[in-house]
Design an enzyme around this catalytic site. Structure first.
Site, short mmCIF file in Angstrom:
data_model
loop_
_atom_site.label_atom_id
_atom_site.label_comp_id
_atom_site.label_asym_id
_atom_site.label_seq_id
_atom_site.Cartn_x
_atom_site.Cartn_y
_atom_site.Cartn_z
N CYS A 23 0.83 -1.20 0.00
CA CYS A 23 0.00 0.00 0.00
C CYS A 23 0.87 1.26 0.00
O CYS A 23 2.05 1.21 0.35
CB CYS A 23 -0.90 0.02 1.23
SG CYS A 23 -1.87 -1.48 1.43
N TRP A 38 -4.11 -2.03 -1.27
CA TRP A 38 -4.10 -3.33 -1.94
C TRP A 38 -4.77 -4.30 -0.99
O TRP A 38 -4.28 -4.55 0.11
CB TRP A 38 -2.66 -3.74 -2.24
CG TRP A 38 -2.52 -4.89 -3.18
CD1 TRP A 38 -2.52 -4.85 -4.54
CD2 TRP A 38 -2.30 -6.27 -2.83
NE1 TRP A 38 -2.33 -6.11 -5.07
CE2 TRP A 38 -2.19 -6.99 -4.03
CE3 TRP A 38 -2.20 -6.95 -1.62
CZ2 TRP A 38 -1.98 -8.37 -4.06
CZ3 TRP A 38 -1.99 -8.33 -1.65
CH2 TRP A 38 -1.88 -9.01 -2.85
N ASN A 68 -0.39 0.45 6.18
CA ASN A 68 0.20 -0.55 5.29
C ASN A 68 0.65 -1.71 6.16
O ASN A 68 1.40 -1.51 7.12
CB ASN A 68 1.39 0.04 4.53
CG ASN A 68 2.06 -1.00 3.64
OD1 ASN A 68 1.47 -2.02 3.33
ND2 ASN A 68 3.29 -0.72 3.24
N GLY A 69 0.21 -2.93 5.85
CA GLY A 69 0.62 -4.08 6.63
C GLY A 69 -0.58 -4.92 7.05
O GLY A 69 -1.65 -4.83 6.46
N GLU A 125 12.14 -16.74 -15.57
CA GLU A 125 11.85 -15.31 -15.52
C GLU A 125 11.00 -14.88 -16.71
O GLU A 125 10.07 -14.07 -16.58
CB GLU A 125 13.15 -14.51 -15.47
CG GLU A 125 13.00 -13.00 -15.62
CD GLU A 125 12.22 -12.34 -14.50
OE1 GLU A 125 11.92 -11.15 -14.61
OE2 GLU A 125 11.88 -13.02 -13.50
N LYS A 147 7.32 -13.14 -16.42
CA LYS A 147 6.97 -11.85 -17.03
C LYS A 147 5.71 -11.96 -17.87
O LYS A 147 4.83 -11.10 -17.83
CB LYS A 147 8.13 -11.35 -17.90
CG LYS A 147 9.29 -10.77 -17.13
CD LYS A 147 8.91 -9.45 -16.48
CE LYS A 147 9.84 -9.13 -15.34
NZ LYS A 147 9.59 -9.90 -14.12
N GLU A 154 2.70 -12.30 -15.60
CA GLU A 154 2.41 -11.09 -14.82
C GLU A 154 1.63 -10.05 -15.60
O GLU A 154 0.69 -9.45 -15.06
CB GLU A 154 3.73 -10.45 -14.35
CG GLU A 154 4.40 -11.15 -13.19
CD GLU A 154 5.67 -10.43 -12.78
OE1 GLU A 154 5.86 -10.19 -11.58
OE2 GLU A 154 6.48 -10.09 -13.68
N HIS A 178 10.24 -35.33 -19.13
CA HIS A 178 9.72 -35.86 -17.87
C HIS A 178 8.33 -35.32 -17.55
O HIS A 178 7.93 -35.28 -16.39
CB HIS A 178 10.69 -35.56 -16.73
CG HIS A 178 12.01 -36.25 -16.87
ND1 HIS A 178 12.24 -37.52 -16.38
CD2 HIS A 178 13.15 -35.87 -17.48
CE1 HIS A 178 13.48 -37.88 -16.66
NE2 HIS A 178 14.05 -36.89 -17.33
N LYS A 199 4.06 -3.84 -6.25
CA LYS A 199 5.49 -3.73 -6.54
C LYS A 199 6.33 -4.28 -5.40
O LYS A 199 7.30 -4.99 -5.62
CB LYS A 199 5.84 -2.26 -6.79
CG LYS A 199 7.30 -2.02 -7.17
CD LYS A 199 7.64 -2.67 -8.50
CE LYS A 199 9.06 -2.39 -8.92
NZ LYS A 199 9.43 -3.13 -10.13
#
Length: 606
Positions: A2, A74, A98-99, A479, A483, A486, A502, A601
């Site tokens: 947040c 958030w 925030n938290g 990665e 991406k 996301e 496999h 983020k």
């Protein structure tokens, strides 16, 4: 996660609070709100969704007041809606948070029994109701806050204003970061320095457990034990110009294009131009005695750590364990004293990684952190903090932070190998030279942007995408898949190429694009064999290699020719096209590239 902004000012603060929240949009959010004091009474505006919805509301219902708090939420407790949006308020106080308040259900039950009426589903409302309870009993704002802090459990950053007190704001942190800004007859509060950049460059950071009383021209800080303390005021380098998009359509695209510069800047912090070698800051321990390294991180930073495992084990001949921070400490692993624990975090505030750091400290490990924010909690609590010089990264999907992490880890690998006598001078000199050349090679890769946009159009309608790689290319495959997931919301998975037979090979048909990362190295032939298996089953191969590698494969794939580089630096180079490919797929699909759904983020709660 947040975003928090607070101002005690001389003039109307609502527009400045909105501007501060706009600078925090990169953190991710699903609602936003403001609270100010008007004639001593708390006034609020809150809106679900993007900040523009709050701005529209403020046009219809303007806010007065020279003191106020802003927040982007958030959702953790309660769905994203106006009722659950911050600030939360009573007639006595307003709070942004925030938290996570872990014992909020107990507090809520206690306060409800005492006659307090809760409006939201959030954990945060328990804080403002508890403060209000103490204020109603006759406590001062400072006394009510001190009592509240003794009762709440969990991780939090708090901003609080009080009815009738336009000269007072209180801030507190436990686990989540919070910065105080100093102005001329004004004081500011922010989740990070970037939020306050247009207002001031004089910043102090609250330490864990601190709480602070702000007036228009002063701040007094107490630590977790209630003792008065002084925190250093620093000059931050952030400026308003640093978050512009320039000529780019999205922050992510701009940040991808900044990589030649920021990789070079990161290299320059460790490169000795006289000896033509790399070095670290003075260490309080000897690298020569390190015989075990534990690398801990989350998300993209974890994949950077996976690449570093290959480098350190191959060059320095040291055993390396790489672990996901959110799993590591719950295993309660045995850690022989004297080992090196390396923590990677863009923000330096990632909750799981910070908790793992503290566990390793208790286990007698030497602590090095690699962060992009030198004033962060993780940097302050480490024996040595290495910095990536990426600058602010606004796009939620990490790009330049990842490649600068790889760059710093490559330097660290060389330094560790030299300290242990595992490489000779000629090898170190050769690898240092190819590392210094990386910014120029990255610029060459960026020249393929248009070609990657064309390739993206061919895969934008795919339901599933596979990424394959071997050795240091395997983490790049992971990665690349991350991406794509996301920002385009296409299901994608990365696999070690040798693992394809496999299980994953069962997924391959003409509808499944397979993106292969295959520089010409000692593993190329085996990866090429995997490509043949994909082609034989009708798979659509997108092949990323150098000129030699593409020529050997022939016309059996859609190929992209990348610069011919030493295998040591190939992971840094090959990260760029998978970033651009994900970006162009997302743009073609019309998703919110810079602020993808459900993501934040910086993950500052567990």
């Amino acid at each position: 996660m947040c975003g928090i902004v607070g101002i005690i000012g001389k003039s109307k603060v609502a527009p400045l609070l909105v501007e501060g929240l706009r600078r925090l949009e990169y953190r991710g959010y699903d609602s936003a709100g403001l609270a100010t004091l008007v004639n001593g009474h708390i006034d609020r505006r809150r809106a679900r969704g993007k900040l523009i919805n709050l701005e529209k509301l403020l046009v219809e219902q303007p806010m007065e007041g020279v003191i106020g708090l802003g927040h982007t939420r958030w959702a953790t407790h309660g769905i994203p809606n106006e009722t659950n949006a911050h600030p939360h308020a009573t007639k006595y106080a307003a709070v942004v948070h925030n938290g996570i308040i872990e014992n909020y259900l107990d507090l809520r039950a206690e306060l409800t029994a005492a006659g307090h009426v809760f409006e939201s589903e959030t954990d945060t409302e328990a804080v403002v109701q508890l403060i209000s309870h103490y204020l109603a009993e006759g406590a001062s704002p400072e006394e009510a806050t001190a009592k509240m802090l003794k009762r709440v459990e969990g991780a939090f950053a708090l901003g609080i204003i009080f009815a009738g007190r336009s000269d007072l704001m209180i801030a507190a942190r436990r686990g989540s970061p919070l910065a105080i800004g100093y102005g001329d007859g004004e004081m500011y509060l922010g989740s990070d320095a970037l939020a306050l950049a247009p207002l001031t460059q004089k910043i102090s950071y609250l330490a864990d457990g601190d709480w602070a009383v702000l007036t228009c021209d002063s701040v007094s800080i107490r630590d977790a034990h209630g003792n008065p303390v002084v925190r250093e005021v620093k000059q931050t380098a952030f400026s308003g110009a640093m978050i512009g998009k320039g000529e780019h359509r999205h922050f992510m695209h701009k940040e991808i294009y900044e990589q030649p510069q920021v990789i070079g800047d990161t290299l320059n912090t460790m490169f000795n131009p006289v000896s033509r070698t790399f070095s670290l800051p003075d260490l309080p321990f000897a690298l020569s005695g390190i015989d075990r390294v534990t690398i801990i991180a989350c998300g993209t930073s974890y994949y950077a750590g996976m690449v570093a495992k290959y480098w350190i084990e191959q060059l320095a001949r040291v055993s390396v364990e790489v672990d996901i921070a959110s799993e590591f400490r719950y295993r309660a692993p045995a850690m022989p004293k004297g080992g090196l624990a390396l923590f990677i975090s863009q923000s330096g505030e990632t909750a799981d990684t910070l908790a793992a750091l503290r566990y390793c400290q208790a286990q007698g490990q030497h602590i090095i952190s690699l962060v992009n924010v030198p004033e962060s909690t993780m940097a302050r609590e480490s024996e040595v903090a290495l910095q990536t010089v990426a600058g602010p990264e606004i796009g939620v999907a990490s790009t330049k932070a990842f490649t600068t992490q790889l760059t710093a880890l490559a330097c660290l690998s060389l330094v560790l190998a030299r300290a242990r006598g595992a490489i000779d001078h000629a090898t170190e000199e050769r690898l240092s030279k190819v590392l210094i050349e990386v910014p120029a090679r990255v610029a060459e890769v960026l020249a393929h942007d248009e070609r990657l946009r064309e390739i993206a159009e061919d895969i934008m309608d795919a339901r599933d995408v596979l990424y394959l790689g071997r050795g240091t290319s395997y983490p790049i495959a992971l990665e690349g898949a991350l991406k794509l997931k996301e920002i385009s919301y296409i299901h994608a998975e990365g696999y070690a190429a040798g693992e394809m037979k496999h299980g994953p090979i069962a997924l391959i048909d003409e509808t499944v694009p397979v993106i292969v990362i295959a520089p010409s190295d000692e593993l190329y032939d085996k990866t090429a064999s995997n490509v043949q298996e994909v082609v034989a089953r009708g798979g659509r191969v997108i092949f990323l290699s150098d000129e030699k590698g593409v020529a050997r494969l022939g016309a059996r794939a859609v190929s992209l020719v990348l610069p011919n580089v030493d295998p040591f630096v190939a992971p840094i180079l090959y990260a760029i096209p998978v970033q651009l490919l994900a970006y162009h797929v997302a743009v073609a699909k019309g998703t919110d590239v810079d602020q993808p759904r459900n993501l934040a983020k910086s993950v500052t709660v567990e």
